[in-house]
Design a protein around this motif. Structure first.
Motif, PDB file in Angstrom:
ATOM      1  N   LEU A 260       0.850  -1.202   0.000  1.00 39.00           N
ATOM      2  CA  LEU A 260       0.000   0.000   0.000  1.00 39.00           C
ATOM      3  C   LEU A 260       0.880   1.243   0.000  1.00 39.00           C
ATOM      4  N   THR A 261       0.395   2.306  -0.615  1.00 34.56           N
ATOM      5  CA  THR A 261       1.184   3.545  -0.565  1.00 34.56           C
ATOM      6  C   THR A 261       0.567   4.567   0.378  1.00 34.56           C
ATOM      7  N   SER A 262      -0.689   4.330   0.816  1.00 33.52           N
ATOM      8  CA  SER A 262      -1.233   5.206   1.860  1.00 33.52           C
ATOM      9  C   SER A 262      -2.338   4.460   2.603  1.00 33.52           C
ATOM     10  N   LEU A 263      -2.630   4.941   3.806  1.00 33.32           N
ATOM     11  CA  LEU A 263      -3.641   4.301   4.657  1.00 33.32           C
ATOM     12  C   LEU A 263      -4.840   5.232   4.770  1.00 33.32           C
ATOM     13  N   ASN A 264      -6.022   4.635   4.932  1.00 35.68           N
ATOM     14  CA  ASN A 264      -7.226   5.440   5.129  1.00 35.68           C
ATOM     15  C   ASN A 264      -7.797   5.078   6.497  1.00 35.68           C
ATOM     16  N   VAL A 265      -7.665   5.987   7.456  1.00 35.55           N
ATOM     17  CA  VAL A 265      -8.114   5.724   8.827  1.00 35.55           C
ATOM     18  C   VAL A 265      -9.435   6.451   9.053  1.00 35.55           C
ATOM     19  N   LYS A 266     -10.445   5.714   9.539  1.00 31.62           N
ATOM     20  CA  LYS A 266     -11.754   6.344   9.745  1.00 31.62           C
ATOM     21  C   LYS A 266     -11.984   6.756  11.200  1.00 31.62           C
ATOM     22  N   TYR A 267     -11.308   6.057  12.138  1.00 36.35           N
ATOM     23  CA  TYR A 267     -11.544   6.329  13.561  1.00 36.35           C
ATOM     24  C   TYR A 267     -10.224   6.525  14.279  1.00 36.35           C
ATOM     25  N   ASN A 268     -10.213   7.438  15.253  1.00 36.57           N
ATOM     26  CA  ASN A 268      -9.061   7.586  16.144  1.00 36.57           C
ATOM     27  C   ASN A 268      -9.389   6.911  17.464  1.00 36.57           C
ATOM     28  N   ASN A 269      -8.781   5.759  17.693  1.00 38.91           N
ATOM     29  CA  ASN A 269      -8.989   5.063  18.968  1.00 38.91           C
ATOM     30  C   ASN A 269      -7.744   4.238  19.270  1.00 38.91           C
TER      31      ASN A 269
END
Length: 521
Positions: free
Chosen positions: A228-237
């Motif tokens: 992968l070249t980037s991550l997609n984070v939906k939640y901060n926990n």
């Protein structure tokens, strides 16, 4: 300064270091102590390059010292603030950095300066990307592959002890700015994906950390590049974190991977985390951190302390002291004549919600400040350590205290301890508040908001000028006259003005809101 060796009487002696010498005024020349004798010019320059251009260097090999000159004082201040919270290591040895008494380095007619100039050009060029790493990377994989990913995949083997997202952040931040982390379980193994700002940081981290143990004798890191070249984070926990977006919701503790990532990694399993309340732990520092050159990488991670919240598993590893991630700050070198609990509440309240402030009764240049959580304490420390307040350079560190005690009934306190936990002035009470996206370091330009429609620019300029501040420029926002920028004479003035005029009553039921701005006028 003449071309002779600068005097290094400012702290070669260990004793002067231990007593935390009073810091010199900020200078773009920095004095580095305890430099191992075999260190090259390039390795010392690598300490400074992540923070800005390095313009000169003087090595005093016989004295294990060096002087490094940065292009700007701002770069030097950023560098000192960062290394105050994360001691840099060169060849496995800790080195100590402080401001020099010198304002610039004049080294033209000293021996070896030709070599120094060559090293300066090479390292500065490499960092600005004009040169590939292949000349310097004697790494097993032959240096950087073109288009290498900034995302690393981590597997932790021998997991006899829980490893949290915070611990991974702490370790990997030594090699560069960590933007995002996602943790999950796959094939009964604890794994993580970690994205750096720059593929070069990922390369350095992989070279240094692959095969290292996080804790003595267990938790071995396996580090490889991700496809992968980037991550997609939906939640901060406590499972996933995007350090560039403090406004994300916490979700229900389950990381959600993109469908594309699930096919790459299988569905993430969920570890029942032993870290209550770790959600929302932000990066200690929000700028380019030292991606040191490969020769300078520590061979081991050094003894990490295990947060006592991890001790809920009733496991103990002998010889390791449990420590908690604290939310209480110790502020020292304050000006006892001018400081008040309210002033500290307003200033530290820019970076988090301040619950309690205690100015120490017997030592009024010190204060304890309890923030709402550890994230906010880290943020306040990284932005305010080394700033000038009431004419003194303040130091901010994490305190060993877990809470700030209120005085008992009848105990003499002179109003030095205040509880602000119910204050209406907290900026971060609302989850997802816009304020989370507008946290900036102290700057000479202030952002003003909540201005009543009838207020003129002259009224606001006079308000600041009559309070004793130098107004250099002012402008309303074109689209929204409720907001404006005002530029004052210095960062120190702006800090003072924010303390004095935040929440100032402008009439018409409007109280002025003041923050630091990232823009200039």
């Amino acid at each position: 300064m003449s071309s002779s060796t600068p005097s290094t009487a400012n702290g070669t002696d260990d004793k002067t270091y231990k007593g935390e010498r009073s810091p010199c005024d900020p200078s773009r020349v920095l004095h580095i102590r305890r430099v191992p004798i075999e260190v090259s010019e390039a390795e010392v320059i690598s300490l400074g390059v992540p923070f800005g251009k390095v313009t000169n260097l003087l090595m005093l090999k016989g004295k294990n010292q060096a002087f490094i000159e940065m292009a700007s004082e701002e770069a030097a201040i950023t560098m000192v603030n960062y290394y105050t919270t994360a001691t840099p290591h060169v060849r496995n040895q800790p080195v100590y950095i402080q401001y020099s008494n010198h304002r610039e380095l004049k080294t033209d007619n000293l021996p070896n300066q030709g070599r120094v100039q060559a090293a300066l050009q090479a390292v500065n060029a490499m960092h600005s990307g004009n040169m590939t790493l292949s000349g310097t990377a004697t790494a097993s994989d032959g240096g950087m592959m073109p288009g290498q990913s900034p995302v690393l995949r981590l597997i932790v083997e021998n997991l006899y002890y829980p490893v949290s997202l915070e611990v991974l952040h702490q370790i990997f931040s030594k090699f560069g700015t960590v933007l995002k982390i996602i943790t999950f379980t796959k094939n009964n193994q604890f794994q993580a994906l970690l994205q750096y700002a720059d593929p070069m940081n990922a390369h350095h981290a992989k070279m240094a950390l692959d095969g290292q143990n996080i804790y003595n004798g267990c938790c071995t890191l396996r580090v490889e590049f991700s496809k992968l070249t980037s991550l997609n984070v939906k939640y901060n926990n406590d499972k996933s974190r995007d350090f560039t977006r403090l406004d994300l919701p916490s979700g229900d503790g389950q990381p959600t991977l993109d469908p594309s990532m699930q096919t790459a990694f299988g569905a993430p399993g969920i570890i029942s985390s032993p870290y209550p309340g770790a959600a929302g732990f932000a990066p200690a520092i929000g700028f380019h951190q030292a991606g040191l050159s490969m020769q300078t990488m520590p061979g081991a991670l050094g003894p990490l302390t295990i947060p006592s919240s991890a001790m809920t598993g009733r496991m103990t590893i002998h010889g390791m002291a449990p420590t908690t991630i604290h939310s209480v700050l110790l502020v020292s070198n304050l000006n006892p004549e001018s400081i008040t609990p309210h002033g500290l509440f307003i200033l530290f309240g820019v970076y988090g919600d301040v619950h309690r402030v205690k100015i120490l009764f017997n030592k009024k240049e010190n204060a304890l400040i309890q923030m709402a959580d550890a994230t906010q304490a880290q943020l306040a420390m990284s932005h305010l350590n080394g700033q000038r307040l009431h004419g003194k350079v303040i130091r901010v560190t994490i305190s060993k205290h877990q809470t700030v005690q209120l005085p008992r009934e009848g105990q003499e306190d002179q109003g030095l301890t205040k509880d602000f936990s119910g204050s209406p002035l907290h900026r971060f009470k609302k989850p997802g508040s816009k304020n989370f996206q507008n946290i900036f370091p102290p700057s000479a330009t202030l952002h003003l908001s909540n201005i009543p429609p009838s207020t003129t620019d002259d009224f606001l300029k006079d308000l600041f000028a009559s309070s004793g501040y130098t107004v250099k420029a002012f402008k309303f926002f074109q689209k929204d006259r409720k907001m404006a920028l005002i530029q004052l004479g210095s960062v120190e003035e702006a800090i003072q003005a924010l303390i004095d005029l935040h929440n100032h009553d402008l009439g018409e039921n409007h109280h002025l809101r003041v923050s630091f701005s990232k823009s200039t006028i």
